[in-house]
Design an enzyme around this catalytic site. Structure first.
Site, PDB file in Angstrom:
ATOM      1  N   ARG A  36      36.659 -15.273  34.872  1.00  0.00           N
ATOM      2  CA  ARG A  36      36.077 -15.941  33.709  1.00  0.00           C
ATOM      3  C   ARG A  36      36.386 -15.063  32.498  1.00  0.00           C
ATOM      4  O   ARG A  36      36.352 -13.840  32.584  1.00  0.00           O
ATOM      5  CB  ARG A  36      34.573 -16.086  33.875  1.00  0.00           C
ATOM      6  CG  ARG A  36      34.210 -16.977  35.044  1.00  0.00           C
ATOM      7  CD  ARG A  36      32.930 -17.747  34.763  1.00  0.00           C
ATOM      8  NE  ARG A  36      32.549 -18.571  35.888  1.00  0.00           N
ATOM      9  CZ  ARG A  36      32.966 -19.824  36.062  1.00  0.00           C
ATOM     10  NH1 ARG A  36      33.801 -20.350  35.207  1.00  0.00           N
ATOM     11  NH2 ARG A  36      32.571 -20.525  37.102  1.00  0.00           N
ATOM     12  N   GLY A  66      39.158 -25.832  36.750  1.00  0.00           N
ATOM     13  CA  GLY A  66      38.190 -26.894  36.570  1.00  0.00           C
ATOM     14  C   GLY A  66      38.012 -27.221  35.104  1.00  0.00           C
ATOM     15  O   GLY A  66      38.901 -26.983  34.279  1.00  0.00           O
ATOM     16  N   SER A  69      38.627 -24.301  32.474  1.00  0.00           N
ATOM     17  CA  SER A  69      40.032 -23.910  32.352  1.00  0.00           C
ATOM     18  C   SER A  69      40.853 -24.971  31.639  1.00  0.00           C
ATOM     19  O   SER A  69      41.672 -24.671  30.763  1.00  0.00           O
ATOM     20  CB  SER A  69      40.643 -23.667  33.736  1.00  0.00           C
ATOM     21  OG  SER A  69      39.978 -22.618  34.390  1.00  0.00           O
ATOM     22  N   ILE A 113      37.178 -27.039  44.481  1.00  0.00           N
ATOM     23  CA  ILE A 113      36.878 -27.285  45.884  1.00  0.00           C
ATOM     24  C   ILE A 113      36.025 -28.534  46.048  1.00  0.00           C
ATOM     25  O   ILE A 113      35.925 -29.076  47.144  1.00  0.00           O
ATOM     26  CB  ILE A 113      36.173 -26.085  46.546  1.00  0.00           C
ATOM     27  CG1 ILE A 113      34.846 -25.784  45.853  1.00  0.00           C
ATOM     28  CG2 ILE A 113      37.083 -24.876  46.588  1.00  0.00           C
ATOM     29  CD1 ILE A 113      33.979 -24.801  46.589  1.00  0.00           C
ATOM     30  N   ASP A 114      35.418 -29.009  44.968  1.00  0.00           N
ATOM     31  CA  ASP A 114      34.488 -30.133  45.053  1.00  0.00           C
ATOM     32  C   ASP A 114      35.169 -31.483  45.291  1.00  0.00           C
ATOM     33  O   ASP A 114      34.502 -32.438  45.662  1.00  0.00           O
ATOM     34  CB  ASP A 114      33.661 -30.229  43.772  1.00  0.00           C
ATOM     35  CG  ASP A 114      32.731 -29.044  43.602  1.00  0.00           C
ATOM     36  OD1 ASP A 114      32.305 -28.478  44.615  1.00  0.00           O
ATOM     37  OD2 ASP A 114      32.448 -28.680  42.454  1.00  0.00           O
ATOM     38  N   MET A 156      29.705 -24.830  50.118  1.00  0.00           N
ATOM     39  CA  MET A 156      30.047 -24.764  48.703  1.00  0.00           C
ATOM     40  C   MET A 156      30.027 -26.158  48.088  1.00  0.00           C
ATOM     41  O   MET A 156      30.031 -27.156  48.793  1.00  0.00           O
ATOM     42  CB  MET A 156      31.428 -24.138  48.555  1.00  0.00           C
ATOM     43  CG  MET A 156      31.521 -22.743  49.150  1.00  0.00           C
ATOM     44  SD  MET A 156      33.219 -22.258  49.548  1.00  0.00           S
ATOM     45  CE  MET A 156      33.537 -23.172  51.039  1.00  0.00           C
TER      46      MET A 156
END
Length: 197
Positions: A36, A66, A69, A113-114, A156
């Site tokens: 970050r 995501g 970014s 990853i979602d 996650m």
């Protein structure tokens, strides 16, 4: 190190060659680092990033990430001409260098990853995350069976239950919580009844 590498420059920006990418295919994508970067959220940070890119003659970026970014990439692209003008005014680059680097091309790829981005079958990172979850489930299932115990596994996924849902289906979980479908009142009794069966 993502945008941190752009802002800091130095050894963070280097050309990849055959040797530097050998034997990494089995590793997670963050082998190149991820961080970050508070500095990139400011114009001063993006100005430093622009200076570092121009110094290396880089005008093409592939941004994998995501919302933060990709939003950062869009802002950087929209400010690019102004950033170069400012670098010329400050005497950090010449007008000729600014002209040679006048266009910034960005390709944005959703890395989440979602798996929560419309228009894609599977976002980058989802398959790896599912693989890791299933490895863990495989490892604890025999322990749960041999000890006749119930295991609670949290997976996650920030506000998206995709990983929980798919890994729950794949593993034959008895009970599942996902944010998209919060449990109704009395769920505790229903769950205990199910587990008792």
């Amino acid at each position: 190190q993502g945008y941190e590498g752009l802002v800091e420059g130095g050894d963070n920006i280097k050309q990849a060659n055959w040797l530097s990418v050998s034997n990494i295919i089995q590793l997670g994508g963050t082998v190149i680092g991820s961080a970050r970067c508070k500095a990139f959220t400011t114009r001063a940070g993006r100005l430093r990033a622009a200076r570092n890119l121009v110094e290396h003659g880089i005008t093409n970026l592939c941004v994998i990430g995501g919302d933060g970014s990709l939003t950062g990439a869009d802002i950087f692209r929209s400010e690019w001409a102004g950033l170069l003008d400012e670098l010329v005014r400050d005497g950090q680059i010449s007008e000729e260098v600014a002209r040679q680097n006048c266009r910034l091309n960005i390709v944005g790829l959703v890395g989440s990853i979602d798996n929560d981005f419309c228009g894609t079958d599977m976002t980058i990172g989802t398959d790896s995350a599912l693989h890791r979850i299933m490895e863990v489930i495989d490892a604890i299932t025999t322990t749960a069976q041999s000890h006749q115990r119930t295991f609670v596994l949290e997976v996650m996924g920030r506000h998206c239950g995709y990983l929980a849902l798919v890994s729950g289906l794949a593993s034959g979980a008895d009970w599942l919580f996902i944010p998209e479908s919060p449990p109704e009142d009395g769920w505790e009794d229903l769950m205990c009844e199910r587990l008792g069966e």
